[in-house]
Design an enzyme around this catalytic site. Structure first.
Site, PDB file in Angstrom:
ATOM      1  N   ASN A   1       0.831  -1.209   0.000  1.00 55.96           N
ATOM      2  CA  ASN A   1       0.000   0.000   0.000  1.00 55.96           C
ATOM      3  C   ASN A   1       0.865   1.259   0.000  1.00 55.96           C
ATOM      4  O   ASN A   1       1.914   1.314   0.640  1.00 55.96           O
ATOM      5  CB  ASN A   1      -1.004   0.005   1.170  1.00 55.96           C
ATOM      6  CG  ASN A   1      -0.373  -0.206   2.526  1.00 55.96           C
ATOM      7  OD1 ASN A   1       0.650  -0.853   2.656  1.00 55.96           O
ATOM      8  ND2 ASN A   1      -0.997   0.337   3.551  1.00 55.96           N
TER       9      ASN A   1
ATOM     10  N   GLU B   1       0.227   5.170   0.685  1.00 56.20           N
ATOM     11  CA  GLU B   1      -0.768   6.131   1.186  1.00 56.20           C
ATOM     12  C   GLU B   1      -0.459   7.548   0.704  1.00 56.20           C
ATOM     13  O   GLU B   1       0.595   7.822   0.123  1.00 56.20           O
ATOM     14  CB  GLU B   1      -0.822   6.061   2.717  1.00 56.20           C
ATOM     15  CG  GLU B   1      -1.280   4.684   3.181  1.00 56.20           C
ATOM     16  CD  GLU B   1      -1.500   4.590   4.682  1.00 56.20           C
ATOM     17  OE1 GLU B   1      -1.025   5.468   5.432  1.00 56.20           O
ATOM     18  OE2 GLU B   1      -2.171   3.616   5.090  1.00 56.20           O
TER      19      GLU B   1
ATOM     20  N   GLU C   1      -2.902  -4.793  -3.137  1.00 49.05           N
ATOM     21  CA  GLU C   1      -3.347  -5.715  -4.186  1.00 49.05           C
ATOM     22  C   GLU C   1      -3.365  -5.037  -5.549  1.00 49.05           C
ATOM     23  O   GLU C   1      -2.918  -5.591  -6.548  1.00 49.05           O
ATOM     24  CB  GLU C   1      -4.760  -6.232  -3.867  1.00 49.05           C
ATOM     25  CG  GLU C   1      -4.880  -6.994  -2.567  1.00 49.05           C
ATOM     26  CD  GLU C   1      -5.209  -6.106  -1.374  1.00 49.05           C
ATOM     27  OE1 GLU C   1      -4.703  -4.970  -1.291  1.00 49.05           O
ATOM     28  OE2 GLU C   1      -5.990  -6.554  -0.516  1.00 49.05           O
TER      29      GLU C   1
ATOM     30  N   CYS D   1      -9.989  -5.480   0.062  1.00 51.65           N
ATOM     31  CA  CYS D   1     -11.150  -4.591   0.094  1.00 51.65           C
ATOM     32  C   CYS D   1     -11.986  -4.786  -1.174  1.00 51.65           C
ATOM     33  O   CYS D   1     -11.560  -5.434  -2.144  1.00 51.65           O
ATOM     34  CB  CYS D   1     -10.700  -3.135   0.224  1.00 51.65           C
ATOM     35  SG  CYS D   1     -10.126  -2.398  -1.322  1.00 51.65           S
TER      36      CYS D   1
ATOM     37  N   CYS E   1     -10.450  -3.712  -4.553  1.00 49.89           N
ATOM     38  CA  CYS E   1      -9.412  -4.640  -5.033  1.00 49.89           C
ATOM     39  C   CYS E   1     -10.036  -5.929  -5.567  1.00 49.89           C
ATOM     40  O   CYS E   1      -9.550  -6.497  -6.551  1.00 49.89           O
ATOM     41  CB  CYS E   1      -8.409  -4.931  -3.923  1.00 49.89           C
ATOM     42  SG  CYS E   1      -7.375  -3.492  -3.570  1.00 49.89           S
TER      43      CYS E   1
END
Ligand code: THU
Length: 129
Positions: free
Chosen positions: A42, A44, A55, A90, A93
């Site tokens: 990830n 951010e 992902e 999530c 994804c």
């Protein structure tokens, strides 16, 4: 490549996360049907909505490299205390992965002690096509 090995690679990938806001580091290891491995973490952003998940970060690299079909993806997460915790992908994804899969790919998540393996079609039964 066993499921346990793929998860271990995802856990390593989590080290490369850029997660100063949540402290929640996520890594992904994506295995294409032609046997290639792609990794993501990830990334951010101060504008939180601009964050990209691990992902999709792996998926974008894979697609850029020409991969279009996938066997499996493993997702590993480490919380702000440095503990490995389970994190299923999530919804965004799941939909992104479905673009390149008929739903049969294996999605691995959880922890090394309790690894779960669920087909994408079960995680997203009514995905948009
Ligand atoms: N995150 C992922 O990388 N993958 C998911 O499937 C869910 C959430 C990231 C986004 C954000 O940087 C952090 O986890 C907390 O939501």
């Amino acid at each position: 490549m066993t499921d346990d090995q793929l998860y271990a690679l995802a856990l390593e990938a989590a080290q490369n996360a850029y997660a100063p806001y949540s402290g929640f580091r996520v890594g992904a290891a994506l295995l294409s049907t032609d046997g290639r491995l792609f990794f993501g973490a990830n990334v951010e952003n101060a504008s939180y909505g601009a964050t990209i998940c691990a992902e999709r970060s792996a998926l974008v690299q894979a697609v850029f490299s020409g991969a279009r079909q996938f066997e499996a993806i493993a997702v590993a997460a480490v919380n702000a205390d440095g503990e490995a915790v389970g994190a299923p992908p999530c919804g965004i994804c799941r939909q992104a992965l479905l673009e390149f899969n008929d739903g049969s790919m294996r999605v691995l998540f959880g922890t090394a002690q309790a690894l779960q393996c669920v087909p994408l079609s079960e995680l997203l039964p009514y995905g948009f096509r």
